[in-house]
Design a protein around this motif. Sequence first.
Motif, PDB file in Angstrom:
ATOM      1  N   PRO A 469      38.496  67.849-105.207  1.00 41.81           N
ATOM      2  CA  PRO A 469      38.988  69.236-104.843  1.00 41.81           C
ATOM      3  C   PRO A 469      38.042  70.157-104.075  1.00 41.81           C
ATOM      4  CG  PRO A 469      38.387  68.903-107.036  1.00 41.81           C
ATOM      5  CD  PRO A 469      38.280  67.809-106.561  1.00 41.81           C
ATOM      6  N   SER A 528      47.265  69.269 -96.284  1.00 40.92           N
ATOM      7  CA  SER A 528      48.030  70.352 -97.002  1.00 40.92           C
ATOM      8  C   SER A 528      47.669  70.501 -98.394  1.00 40.92           C
ATOM      9  CB  SER A 528      49.495  69.816 -97.071  1.00 40.92           C
ATOM     10  OG  SER A 528      49.671  68.719 -97.765  1.00 40.92           O
ATOM     11  N   GLU A 529      47.701  71.597 -98.878  1.00 43.41           N
ATOM     12  CA  GLU A 529      47.180  71.976-100.160  1.00 43.41           C
ATOM     13  C   GLU A 529      48.092  71.576-101.440  1.00 43.41           C
ATOM     14  OE1 GLU A 529      46.138  75.996-102.552  1.00 43.41           O
ATOM     15  OE2 GLU A 529      46.955  76.348-100.769  1.00 43.41           O
ATOM     16  N   LYS A 530      47.394  71.071-102.236  1.00 42.90           N
ATOM     17  CA  LYS A 530      48.015  70.564-103.521  1.00 42.90           C
ATOM     18  C   LYS A 530      48.264  71.714-104.446  1.00 42.90           C
ATOM     19  CE  LYS A 530      47.935  66.755-106.921  1.00 42.90           C
ATOM     20  NZ  LYS A 530      47.217  65.608-107.289  1.00 42.90           N
ATOM     21  N   THR A 531      49.267  72.082-104.427  1.00 45.65           N
ATOM     22  CA  THR A 531      49.628  73.270-105.820  1.00 45.65           C
ATOM     23  C   THR A 531      50.766  72.527-106.681  1.00 45.65           C
ATOM     24  OG1 THR A 531      51.339  74.293-104.335  1.00 45.65           O
ATOM     25  CG2 THR A 531      49.034  75.017-103.974  1.00 45.65           C
ATOM     26  N   GLU A 532      51.398  73.349-107.623  1.00 40.84           N
ATOM     27  CA  GLU A 532      52.312  73.161-108.464  1.00 40.84           C
ATOM     28  C   GLU A 532      53.439  73.211-107.794  1.00 40.84           C
ATOM     29  OE1 GLU A 532      52.231  76.157-111.806  1.00 40.84           O
ATOM     30  OE2 GLU A 532      50.441  75.622-112.638  1.00 40.84           O
ATOM     31  N   ARG A 534      54.143  72.173-104.710  1.00 34.28           N
ATOM     32  CA  ARG A 534      53.551  70.961-103.715  1.00 34.28           C
ATOM     33  C   ARG A 534      52.809  69.998-104.568  1.00 34.28           C
ATOM     34  NH1 ARG A 534      52.368  71.904 -97.242  1.00 34.28           N
ATOM     35  NH2 ARG A 534      53.121  69.586 -96.638  1.00 34.28           N
ATOM     36  N   PRO A 535      53.249  69.313-105.528  1.00 35.42           N
ATOM     37  CA  PRO A 535      52.288  68.238-106.129  1.00 35.42           C
ATOM     38  C   PRO A 535      52.048  67.318-105.182  1.00 35.42           C
ATOM     39  CG  PRO A 535      54.520  68.204-106.920  1.00 35.42           C
ATOM     40  CD  PRO A 535      54.380  69.336-106.259  1.00 35.42           C
ATOM     41  N   ASP A 536      52.544  66.907-104.075  1.00 38.49           N
ATOM     42  CA  ASP A 536      52.254  65.935-103.086  1.00 38.49           C
ATOM     43  C   ASP A 536      51.224  66.093-102.170  1.00 38.49           C
ATOM     44  OD1 ASP A 536      54.050  67.329-101.948  1.00 38.49           O
ATOM     45  OD2 ASP A 536      55.221  65.890-101.063  1.00 38.49           O
ATOM     46  N   GLY A 537      50.628  67.284-102.106  1.00 46.72           N
ATOM     47  CA  GLY A 537      49.694  67.891-101.285  1.00 46.72           C
ATOM     48  C   GLY A 537      48.474  67.097-101.330  1.00 46.72           C
ATOM     49  N   ASP A 538      47.758  67.439-100.262  1.00 48.12           N
ATOM     50  CA  ASP A 538      46.474  66.358-100.173  1.00 48.12           C
ATOM     51  C   ASP A 538      45.109  66.955-100.806  1.00 48.12           C
ATOM     52  OD1 ASP A 538      47.464  64.537 -98.326  1.00 48.12           O
ATOM     53  OD2 ASP A 538      47.783  66.286 -96.807  1.00 48.12           O
ATOM     54  N   GLU A 540      43.433  69.891-103.386  1.00 44.30           N
ATOM     55  CA  GLU A 540      43.564  70.955-104.460  1.00 44.30           C
ATOM     56  C   GLU A 540      42.436  71.808-104.305  1.00 44.30           C
ATOM     57  OE1 GLU A 540      44.493  71.451-109.258  1.00 44.30           O
ATOM     58  OE2 GLU A 540      43.693  69.498-108.253  1.00 44.30           O
TER      59      GLU A 540
END
Length: 644
Positions: A469, A528-532, A534-538, A540
């Motif tokens: 991250p 892409s940003e990994k967020t709650e 968007r859990p499949d993001g790259d 965090e």
Amino acid sequence: MFEKFLNLPRMYKRLISVSSDMVVLFVAIWAAFSLRLEQDLWIPTRDHLLVAAITVVFTIAVFIRLGLYRAVIRFLGDKALLTIIYGVFASSLALIVLGYMLQVPVPRSVPIIYGALAFLFVSGTRLGIRMLVNHPHQRNKEPVAIVGAGETGMALASALRQGTEYRPAVFITMDRANHKTMIDDLPVVSIDLMAKHMAKHGVRRILLALDPYSGVDRKQLLSRLEALEIPVQTVPSVTELVAGQARINDIRDLEIEDLLGRDPVRPDAAVVASSLFGKSVMVSGAGGSIGSELCRQILRHKPKSLVLFERSEYSLYKIERELQRINEVESLSVELHPLLGSVVHRRRCESVMRTFGVQTVYHAAAYKHVPLVEHNVIEGVQNNVFGTYHLAEAAIDVGVERFVLISTDKAVRPTNVMGASKRMAELVLQGLAERQSSTVFSMVRFGNVLGSSGSVVPLFRDQIRDGGPITVTHPDIIRYFMTIPEASQLVLQAGSMGAGGEVFVLDMGEPVKIADLARKMIHLMGLSEKTEDRPDGDIEITYTGLRPGEKLYEELLIGDDPQGTSHPRIMKAREVYLPWEKLEELLSRLTRASQTFDCRDVVEILKESQTGYAPSSDMADLVWCNGDGDYRAKPGSNNVLRLN
């Protein structure tokens, strides 16, 4: 079969080209007579064959003389086509002259028809072979979009076609009038409609190739590109291309100034040059981020000599080698003097300045990493406060004309030892400016420097490449930012403007939110940003909490009434300073506390020194916090710290 032909020796390929040209030139002459005489099958006489043979041989000789057969067909360019035009024109003239000399009837329109056909046949065979050679390679290359349809963009497209990695697929333009046009056989689309065309052309990378002074709002442009989540990269600047330091197809990650999103501050080159040309200049901390860039820029203003003063052997070796190359390539004839030494050793500083007749000093040597200085209080104060004091006193004794301190925005209402020590260094120079008039002291205060050692941008880039991250201390933390060249230019400008004791600050525009900078870097690297949500993001972003001595917001001014200067983006701060008698007393106390390694006393003295120091955390010095109370040096013992 075709691959076998491509692998033939160069001499064989030239012989095949000559043979091919002889055949097509004979065909062109025959076709020209057939078209002119309106005969389906024109049978040439022996005289016509003689004229044709001599014309063809003469044409081949002209092509050889013009260098046509030295051109590599797969890299055929405009110059080769011009060569064919010149050769064909000479061939047509030869046909006319030979017909007249040998008394062979050659109608007046035949040489014109022959010239057109000869150009089509000779150039067409080459272009056809080039297409056959290059087309399979183009298919295997990664399709890219080029932002900018000007000269830089076209030069990049041409270079990429010759390369092995990228295939230009589409131009993106900021001019809506150019939408749906074609440039260099590539479609041009408006930036407003680029999202649809990225998928249509299978674009997997975007390359910035904006012309200099194009007037494009880079911040707005990057905001639009960021939304695509496609990797965005750039090409070298025109300056690097002209200097031969890079090629147009040297693709690289976005420059730090692109991430900054604003135009850099430009110095008054004439004023800076007049203060450096023919002078003897010394840079302390010459191997550091700011110090090394100062050296590069000072060198190009052609001082008489440049003294590189640095305590790190490797850093000094590295910058000296680089400057020597610049010196030789650009024929600057500047004397370079790489010297090892520490600014806390006054006698060393004085002997160096006196030996080389130093007239101007740029003091960039400092400990600047907030958490590390918090963990090493005495060393931070020794280097930042006493290093500045001893170097300045040496400059006065030697008769240095100008002395410029590189300060920091963390010196404004500091919450950490690093900021307090830098504000104390400013007070020292202000006091010395009042005490004497032979040396002009000035200070330059600016925010964080993007790309320097310890900067967030290289750190974030490494974390993204490692898969995350990204670590940010607080979601609301903001900072002012500058690029290294910009900061160095400001220092040089202020050094030439100072009259004595001023603190110069830069109008740095809007501060940057660190979390937003991290998100921008994620998106512009095609992730892409990994967020709650968007859990499949790259990647965090995680928040680690403020470090010892760290502030959420940085400031550049202590007061609220800055003065303008002759430079529109540089201001002069109006801030309080201490009389030299008071300052001398504080320095004496600080010396004793440092000599006994009493961190608590050092912090208390910094609080009393009108630095505005208000610690945001408890004492964090690693030795002080983990010692048993017997580690401090006793006065008169052999391990007392000596600062001069």
